[in-house]
Design an enzyme around this catalytic site. Structure first.
Site, short mmCIF file in Angstrom:
data_model
loop_
_atom_site.label_atom_id
_atom_site.label_comp_id
_atom_site.label_asym_id
_atom_site.label_seq_id
_atom_site.Cartn_x
_atom_site.Cartn_y
_atom_site.Cartn_z
N GLY A 3 0.83 -1.21 0.00
CA GLY A 3 0.00 0.00 0.00
C GLY A 3 0.85 1.24 0.00
N GLY A 32 0.53 5.65 1.05
CA GLY A 32 -0.27 6.78 1.53
C GLY A 32 0.55 8.05 1.46
N GLY A 33 0.02 9.11 2.06
CA GLY A 33 0.68 10.40 1.98
C GLY A 33 2.05 10.41 2.65
N PHE A 34 2.23 9.59 3.69
CA PHE A 34 3.49 9.65 4.45
C PHE A 34 4.53 8.66 3.94
CE2 PHE A 34 0.05 10.55 7.53
CZ PHE A 34 0.28 11.91 7.64
N GLY A 35 4.09 7.60 3.32
CA GLY A 35 5.07 6.62 2.88
C GLY A 35 4.44 5.39 2.27
N LYS A 85 6.67 0.70 7.25
CA LYS A 85 6.27 1.95 6.59
C LYS A 85 7.53 2.74 6.30
CE LYS A 85 2.64 4.77 6.63
NZ LYS A 85 1.45 5.40 7.06
N ASP A 105 -5.51 12.28 12.30
CA ASP A 105 -5.82 11.76 10.96
C ASP A 105 -6.68 10.49 11.08
OD1 ASP A 105 -5.81 11.78 8.20
OD2 ASP A 105 -3.84 10.84 8.01
#
Ligand code: ATP
Length: 344
Positions: A24, A26-29, A46, A145
């Site tokens: 997967g 996402g915005g952070f990693g 992550k 979040d």
């Protein structure tokens, strides 16, 4: 990059982790799954897109490593790539428990609706328990979040919170990631009206409680909170008082549902002072969960069977919506195809 001093176990690339798969992004990693050679179990890693803010991240990670709560994802250590001449090229990440059933957002997509009531009430109670734990820590951790993709599910569909504190760190980083509007909307839907009003806005406990109110609606309805996904429009409408559609929820469908609906309205009140604390939310969610608790094993069994059948029927493609991709020859940028059409 300064090397952060921390007491967390450090996992160095290839030393102890093998069979990497990308699961997967996402915005952070990016999120990878790998097998720990000595422990013989899978872990999730992550890898952060940027190394800015690493020290803050490690401080929070350490807190979570020492603490621990059944409804908060356990951080097992820190990951570092090995032997780079250029220290700024070292990639840092968090090694976490691997959660077999992905996120609550994955479950919503796979079921195309809500889980059975007993499981729904267990999930919302577990999220409140996890959030209360974060808020009760000394010093407290604000999540900032809270949304379905940040609630992960284990093999028995128990919920655990992830990504706590990362939003704050991303904001303090000099390289804030510019989301595409559609992706930003996924987060905006869960943000309180006061976040869009003033540049002096400082998030606090009530910020998370607002997100929880929206999340309650999303879990019960089994879909995303708004039927449009344009972040700028969402900001305007939320500030004007728009909230998810309550007329689509029929409180006579399950014992105790009306209490949860009253709770969600309180949580998403425009006035942060009206919003309850998580300790108060638990009183409601636990009582309602208790009414349905005995039916949870059947509900879990039914859903796991449904998910496994679905996985078998599309065995040539990805398991559910999460397509693992073996990682060969370095870390490639990967973006999962998102299907964030908001439908009501
Ligand atoms: P953002 O981070 O921008 O808010 P996001 O929450 O969707 O977006 P990630 O936290 O990177 O992004 O997670 C992406 C996906 O990876 C999740 O939706 C989930 O399916 C999977 N995932 C994340 N952490 C784990 C984990 N510990 N175990 C198993 N799967 C995970």
């Amino acid at each position: 990059m300064d090397q952060p001093i921390c007491l967390l176990p450090t996992f160095v690339s290839d030393d102890c982790l093998e069979s990497w798969q990308l699961i997967g992004s996402g915005g952070f990693g990016q999120i990878h799954r790998a097998k720990h050679k000595k422990w013989g179990m899978d872990v999730a890693i992550k890898l952060l897109h940027y190394n800015d803010g690493t020290e803050d991240l490690l401080r929070e990670a350490e807190l979570m490593h020492q603490g621990g709560n059944p409804n908060v994802l356990r951080i097992l250590g820190v990951y570092k790539t090995q032997g780079q001449a250029d220290v700024s090229a070292i990639q840092v990440g968090l090694v976490m428990e691997y959660m077999e059933r992905g996120s609550l957002a994955d479950l919503q997509k796979a079921l195309n609706g809500p889980p059975p009531w007993p499981l729904t009430f267990r999930i919302i109670n577990q999220i409140a328990l996890g959030m209360n734990f974060l808020h009760q820590l000394n010093p407290p951790i604000l999540h900032l979040d809270l949304k379905p993709s940040n609630v992960l599910l284990d093999d028995s569909l128990n919920a655990k919170l992830t990504d706590f504190g990362l939003a704050k760190i991303a904001k303090s980083s000099s390289k804030v990631i510019e989301d595409k509007d559609e992706e930003a909307a996924g987060t905006t839907s869960y943000m309180p009206p006061e976040a869009f009003g003033s540049s002096r806005y400082v998030p606090n406990f009530s910020t998370d409680v607002y997100s929880y109110g929206i999340l309650l609606w999303s879990v019960i309805a089994g879909k995303q909170p708004y039927d449009f996904n344009i972040s700028s429009l969402l900001r305007f409408r939320i500030r004007e008082g728009d909230r998810p559609n309550l007329t689509s929820l029929d409180s006579s469908q399950a014992d105790g549902l009306s209490n949860v609906i009253d709770l969600m309205k309180c949580c998403w009140d425009s006035d942060p002072k009206i919003r309850p604390k998580f300790i108060d939310c638990i009183e409601v969610t636990k009582n309602v969960y208790d009414l349905h608790r005995q039916h949870v094993p059947d509900a879990v069994h039914t859903i796991l069977k449904q998910l496994d059948n679905k996985e078998k029927s599309c065995s040539s493609s990805a398991p559910l919506s999460r397509k693992p991709q073996t990682l060969k020859g370095g870390l490639k940028q990967h973006k999962e195809p998102t299907k964030k059409t908001l439908a009501t």
